[in-house]
Design an enzyme around this catalytic site. Structure first.
Site, PDB file in Angstrom:
ATOM      1  N   GLU A  79       0.767  -1.129  -0.016  1.00  0.00           N
ATOM      2  CA  GLU A  79      -0.049  -0.018   0.104  1.00  0.00           C
ATOM      3  C   GLU A  79       1.015   1.242   0.059  1.00  0.00           C
ATOM      4  OE1 GLU A  79      -4.280  -1.302   1.947  1.00  0.00           O
ATOM      5  OE2 GLU A  79      -2.670  -0.923   3.504  1.00  0.00           O
ATOM      6  N   HIS A  98      -2.006   5.228   7.589  1.00  0.00           N
ATOM      7  CA  HIS A  98      -3.193   4.554   7.168  1.00  0.00           C
ATOM      8  C   HIS A  98      -3.533   3.151   7.998  1.00  0.00           C
ATOM      9  CE1 HIS A  98      -5.821   2.011   4.526  1.00  0.00           C
ATOM     10  NE2 HIS A  98      -4.826   1.040   4.300  1.00  0.00           N
ATOM     11  N   HIS A 100      -6.722   0.158   9.341  1.00  0.00           N
ATOM     12  CA  HIS A 100      -8.179  -0.465   9.157  1.00  0.00           C
ATOM     13  C   HIS A 100      -8.914  -0.458  10.244  1.00  0.00           C
ATOM     14  CE1 HIS A 100      -5.722  -3.054   5.645  1.00  0.00           C
ATOM     15  NE2 HIS A 100      -5.714  -1.782   5.528  1.00  0.00           N
ATOM     16  N   TYR A 125     -12.726  19.142  17.917  1.00  0.00           N
ATOM     17  CA  TYR A 125     -11.459  18.735  17.546  1.00  0.00           C
ATOM     18  C   TYR A 125     -11.511  17.728  16.217  1.00  0.00           C
ATOM     19  CZ  TYR A 125      -9.089  20.285  21.719  1.00  0.00           C
ATOM     20  OH  TYR A 125      -8.622  21.051  22.698  1.00  0.00           O
ATOM     21  N   HIS A 165     -12.353  -0.292   3.614  1.00  0.00           N
ATOM     22  CA  HIS A 165     -10.910  -0.518   3.625  1.00  0.00           C
ATOM     23  C   HIS A 165     -10.410   0.286   4.806  1.00  0.00           C
ATOM     24  CE1 HIS A 165      -6.827  -0.661   1.296  1.00  0.00           C
ATOM     25  NE2 HIS A 165      -6.721  -0.597   2.453  1.00  0.00           N
TER      26      HIS A 165
END
Length: 213
Positions: A79, A98, A100, A125, A165
């Site tokens: 990725e 990144h 999941h 926030y 994803h």
């Protein structure tokens, strides 16, 4: 050269620390998720493929030239292109996370969210650290079309949510990216807890004032 090596050593340790923190708090699991950070000379350090963020070895992180060529360290995550997409479009970004993460992924699967801005402005926030969150349509992992879709959204957003994803978030520093993705995950959790109930999100005026800050 000494300065770059010192900077690299520090950044490697930071990536390992952030990875362990995310893993130990259940924000990533197995060998999912990846982290990258950019050195002052443009080189990238990135977590390798098939490695848990909870057990990273600073000496085995993948290293890329400023042009994106893998030069040493373990085999990079498949990725990696997601990270390069964010750096190419977000000039101020020096780190990308990144995940999941469960609640963010759950929201990305819902059929009735706004694809232009998936989560409402529930907290101050969230607005300050994430802002608008576009949904990138689903593509199989590694699909070249996913890179193009992420690049398109990243031109105007430092955080995106990949359908079915997970989130990809860029920041000026590694900790800024970390805190933003954590805020995103907590807001997704709140959104799911409140789903089906009448809510009172921040008004457009309140959100705009926070974004100016």
């Amino acid at each position: 050269m000494t300065t770059i090596l010192s900077e690299q050593t520090k950044l490697r340790d930071e990536i390992v620390s952030v990875g362990a923190s995310l893993f130990n708090r259940g924000l990533t699991f197995g060998s999912t998720g990846n982290i990258s950070a950019r050195l002052s000379n443009g080189e990238l350090l990135m977590t390798p493929t098939n490695v848990s963020l909870g057990t990273l070895d600073p000496g085995r992180l993948s290293r890329f030239t400023a042009e994106g060529v893998h030069v040493d360290g373990d085999k990079p995550t498949k990725e990696a292109f997601l990270h390069r997409c964010m750096y190419c479009e977000q000039a101020q970004a020096n780190a990308v996370v990144h995940l999941h993460s469960t609640h963010s992924v759950a929201v990305s699967i819902l059929a009735d969210v706004n694809p232009q801005d998936v989560l409402p402005p529930l907290t101050a926030y969230y607005v300050m650290r994430v802002g608008a969150l576009p949904l990138v349509p689903y593509y199989p992992p590694g699909d070249e079309a996913l890179a193009l879709a992420v690049s398109e959204k990243a031109r105007t957003h430092h955080a995106v949510l990949l359908a079915n994803h997970g989130p990809v978030v860029a920041g000026k520093t590694l900790h800024e990216a970390q805190y933003a993705v954590e805020e995103l995950e907590e807001t997704a959790k709140l959104f799911l807890l409140l789903h089906g109930r009448t809510i009172r999100p921040l008004t457009a005026e309140q959100a705009a004032a926070l974004k100016r800050i």
